[in-house]
Design a protein around this motif. Sequence first.
Motif, PDB file in Angstrom:
ATOM      1  N   VAL A 131       1.937   8.546  -5.012  1.00  0.00           N
ATOM      2  CA  VAL A 131       0.810   7.620  -4.936  1.00  0.00           C
ATOM      3  C   VAL A 131      -0.330   8.062  -5.858  1.00  0.00           C
ATOM      4  O   VAL A 131      -0.959   7.240  -6.502  1.00  0.00           O
ATOM      5  CB  VAL A 131       0.346   7.436  -3.472  1.00  0.00           C
ATOM      6  N   GLN A 132      -0.578   9.373  -5.931  1.00  0.00           N
ATOM      7  CA  GLN A 132      -1.646   9.832  -6.834  1.00  0.00           C
ATOM      8  C   GLN A 132      -1.118  10.499  -8.096  1.00  0.00           C
ATOM      9  O   GLN A 132      -1.677  10.332  -9.173  1.00  0.00           O
ATOM     10  CB  GLN A 132      -2.599  10.796  -6.102  1.00  0.00           C
ATOM     11  N   ASP A 137       6.121  11.619  -2.825  1.00  0.00           N
ATOM     12  CA  ASP A 137       4.987  10.706  -2.688  1.00  0.00           C
ATOM     13  C   ASP A 137       4.193  10.763  -3.989  1.00  0.00           C
ATOM     14  O   ASP A 137       3.469  11.720  -4.260  1.00  0.00           O
ATOM     15  CB  ASP A 137       4.125  11.143  -1.493  1.00  0.00           C
ATOM     16  N   GLU A 155       3.724  15.491  -1.884  1.00  0.00           N
ATOM     17  CA  GLU A 155       3.151  15.155  -3.180  1.00  0.00           C
ATOM     18  C   GLU A 155       3.495  16.328  -4.108  1.00  0.00           C
ATOM     19  O   GLU A 155       3.691  17.449  -3.636  1.00  0.00           O
ATOM     20  CB  GLU A 155       1.622  15.043  -3.072  1.00  0.00           C
ATOM     21  N   ASN A 199       5.265   4.735   2.272  1.00  0.00           N
ATOM     22  CA  ASN A 199       5.724   5.962   2.919  1.00  0.00           C
ATOM     23  C   ASN A 199       6.323   5.703   4.297  1.00  0.00           C
ATOM     24  O   ASN A 199       7.280   6.370   4.696  1.00  0.00           O
ATOM     25  CB  ASN A 199       4.571   6.969   3.016  1.00  0.00           C
ATOM     26  N   ALA A 228       1.928   3.755  -5.190  1.00  0.00           N
ATOM     27  CA  ALA A 228       0.939   2.693  -4.912  1.00  0.00           C
ATOM     28  C   ALA A 228      -0.208   2.922  -5.884  1.00  0.00           C
ATOM     29  O   ALA A 228       0.040   3.330  -7.004  1.00  0.00           O
ATOM     30  CB  ALA A 228       0.476   2.740  -3.460  1.00  0.00           C
ATOM     31  N   LYS A 229      -1.420   2.732  -5.450  1.00  0.00           N
ATOM     32  CA  LYS A 229      -2.621   2.971  -6.280  1.00  0.00           C
ATOM     33  C   LYS A 229      -2.429   2.566  -7.742  1.00  0.00           C
ATOM     34  O   LYS A 229      -2.494   1.396  -8.078  1.00  0.00           O
ATOM     35  CB  LYS A 229      -3.036   4.448  -6.184  1.00  0.00           C
ATOM     36  N   SER A 256       0.845  -1.201   0.000  1.00  0.00           N
ATOM     37  CA  SER A 256       0.000   0.000   0.000  1.00  0.00           C
ATOM     38  C   SER A 256       0.876   1.245   0.000  1.00  0.00           C
ATOM     39  O   SER A 256       2.097   1.167   0.215  1.00  0.00           O
ATOM     40  CB  SER A 256      -0.880   0.023   1.255  1.00  0.00           C
ATOM     41  N   GLY A 257       0.222   2.374  -0.201  1.00  0.00           N
ATOM     42  CA  GLY A 257       0.922   3.649  -0.144  1.00  0.00           C
ATOM     43  C   GLY A 257       1.390   3.959   1.261  1.00  0.00           C
ATOM     44  O   GLY A 257       2.487   4.495   1.465  1.00  0.00           O
ATOM     45  N   THR A 258       0.562   3.635   2.235  1.00  0.00           N
ATOM     46  CA  THR A 258       0.949   3.865   3.624  1.00  0.00           C
ATOM     47  C   THR A 258       2.245   3.135   3.941  1.00  0.00           C
ATOM     48  O   THR A 258       3.201   3.726   4.469  1.00  0.00           O
ATOM     49  CB  THR A 258      -0.164   3.368   4.578  1.00  0.00           C
ATOM     50  N   VAL A 290      -5.707  13.965  -1.971  1.00  0.00           N
ATOM     51  CA  VAL A 290      -6.740  14.056  -0.928  1.00  0.00           C
ATOM     52  C   VAL A 290      -6.981  15.523  -0.565  1.00  0.00           C
ATOM     53  O   VAL A 290      -8.107  15.942  -0.302  1.00  0.00           O
ATOM     54  CB  VAL A 290      -6.284  13.253   0.326  1.00  0.00           C
ATOM     55  N   TYR A 316      -1.438  14.382   2.333  1.00  0.00           N
ATOM     56  CA  TYR A 316      -1.907  13.091   2.862  1.00  0.00           C
ATOM     57  C   TYR A 316      -0.870  12.033   2.509  1.00  0.00           C
ATOM     58  O   TYR A 316      -0.489  11.892   1.350  1.00  0.00           O
ATOM     59  CB  TYR A 316      -3.260  12.686   2.256  1.00  0.00           C
ATOM     60  N   HIS A 317      -0.412  11.279   3.520  1.00  0.00           N
ATOM     61  CA  HIS A 317       0.626  10.283   3.254  1.00  0.00           C
ATOM     62  C   HIS A 317       0.322   8.897   3.805  1.00  0.00           C
ATOM     63  O   HIS A 317       1.133   7.989   3.633  1.00  0.00           O
ATOM     64  CB  HIS A 317       1.973  10.779   3.785  1.00  0.00           C
ATOM     65  N   GLY A 318      -0.789   8.719   4.505  1.00  0.00           N
ATOM     66  CA  GLY A 318      -1.115   7.380   4.979  1.00  0.00           C
ATOM     67  C   GLY A 318      -1.720   7.374   6.358  1.00  0.00           C
ATOM     68  O   GLY A 318      -1.924   8.425   6.974  1.00  0.00           O
TER      69      GLY A 318
HETATM   70  N1  PMP Z   1      -0.090   9.006  -0.293  1.00  0.00           N
HETATM   71  C1  PMP Z   1      -1.035   9.618  -1.021  1.00  0.00           C
HETATM   72  C2  PMP Z   1      -0.670  10.821  -1.808  1.00  0.00           C
HETATM   73  C3  PMP Z   1      -2.343   9.111  -1.038  1.00  0.00           C
HETATM   74  O1  PMP Z   1      -3.278   9.730  -1.745  1.00  0.00           O
HETATM   75  C4  PMP Z   1      -2.641   7.953  -0.290  1.00  0.00           C
HETATM   76  C5  PMP Z   1      -4.022   7.356  -0.275  1.00  0.00           C
HETATM   77  N2  PMP Z   1      -5.066   8.206  -0.468  1.00  0.00           N
HETATM   78  C6  PMP Z   1      -1.616   7.354   0.446  1.00  0.00           C
HETATM   79  C7  PMP Z   1      -0.355   7.905   0.408  1.00  0.00           C
HETATM   80  C8  PMP Z   1      -1.867   6.124   1.245  1.00  0.00           C
HETATM   81  O2  PMP Z   1      -2.041   5.053   0.405  1.00  0.00           O
HETATM   82  P1  PMP Z   1      -2.844   3.745   0.900  1.00  0.00           P
HETATM   83  O3  PMP Z   1      -4.271   4.135   1.077  1.00  0.00           O
HETATM   84  O4  PMP Z   1      -2.603   2.765  -0.211  1.00  0.00           O
HETATM   85  O5  PMP Z   1      -2.218   3.306   2.169  1.00  0.00           O
END
Ligand code: PMP
Length: 427
Positions: free
Chosen positions: A243-244, A241, A208, A118, A270-271, A113-115, A213, A141-143
């Motif tokens: 993730v998005q 980051d 990011e 990170n 991730a994602k 996962s992204g969490t 988010v 937002y990072h997790g």
């Molecule tokens: N970083 C960013 C920029 C995100 O948008 C998200 C999830 N919205 C995460 C980390 C966390 O990812 P995950 O939900 O897969 O743990």
Amino acid sequence: PYDGPRLAEIARKRAEFLSPSLFHFYDRPLNIVDGKMQYLFDEDGRRYLDAFGGIATVCCGHCHPDVIEAIVNQAKKIQHSTVLYLNHAIADFAEALASKMPGDLKVVFFTNSGTEANELALMIARLYTGSHDIISLRNGYHGNAAATMGATAQCNWKFNIVQTGVHHALNPDPYRGAFGSDGPKYAKDIQETIEYGTTGRVAGFISEAIQGVGGIVELAPGYLPAAYKMVRDAGGLCIADEVQAGVARTGSHFWGFEGQGVIPDIVTMAKGIGNGMPIGAVVTTPEIAQVLTRRSYFNTFGGNPVSTAAGHAVLKVLEKEKLQENAFVVGSYLKEQLNMLKEKHNIIGDVRGRGLLLGVELVTDHQKKTPAKAEITQVMNHMKDMGVLVGKGGFYGNVFRVTPPLCFTKEDSDFFIEVMDIALSKL
Ligand code: PMP
């Protein structure tokens, strides 16, 4: 609010057996049972244009046949062993991912996962530098685990954490920030945070390139180069980051940070990289990666062959179908059309973002930028009734998040605009 017995049954089970913190966007929620490319289908076979893409997660398209094939083929062979044995899927995907990275970023750690990605990145930065302090951006937002919830800088997403050594710097937000689009001016807050909030040495900085988010806030131009320099001068590592903003979504570049012309020390994702399969990754340099040899670092599912086969298929589809180019062309067109809607509907305060990572902020007063919270919900519900699903977010929950699968077409954009136009007119 539940049409039909199946919806009512799901709602009852959800209320009884699932987390009470779960929420949904719509007055009359949907039971989504099928997905195909940029479309979703409910239990009655009604089709919806998906402009949210599972929160910027579905990049190739829902159930893309090539990705499905890769998943199924791999699942039939071996779904899991451990990284203690050798397997093609993980090694091939790591190589392919490294080839998408600039500079010396080529060592990949897989997570689920992204969490997790990170969390690992923050730990690596702390290990490598021997420092503890982390700087992240307000509204980021990072997790949702200890370190990442600390780095997340919106009270909406913070529980009762002990937030040691995390500092939230001024957000270079061109719409709501004090310095408009002057990136370097906001970056001065990084220097002051280092000077007044730490020993003068930091472990790192995470951000990011476009806050997802947080409501699709694209960092003011020139911010990251200035911030990275200050962080590096204080001994810290710079973490992007993605993730998005990563994986071709911004159209102009494969990675969001490239839009600011920087090369990070660590990149997390991730994602989109899994098109819906759970996979995350941390990519860093061989030198930095060495810190994890000091102890054993292990992750049972991270890099499992099925998820990595999916990830590898995603990269191939992006290339084969030129989806980055499509994100650029269609995203630019859609943004133009959204800007035209802004001229027509006074409630639209701002249109922003890149490629197919776009935001539309609704405000009831342009001067005061008063968040139009009730109105956005009304528009979303109307759009759903007309067959279009869109996301929302931002600190005040008043920003549309337009993050469709990257196979979105110009015709889809036209339909999206028409539907949003009608829904806004009904306000
Ligand atoms: N970083 C960013 C920029 C995100 O948008 C998200 C999830 N919205 C995460 C980390 C966390 O990812 P995950 O939900 O897969 O743990």
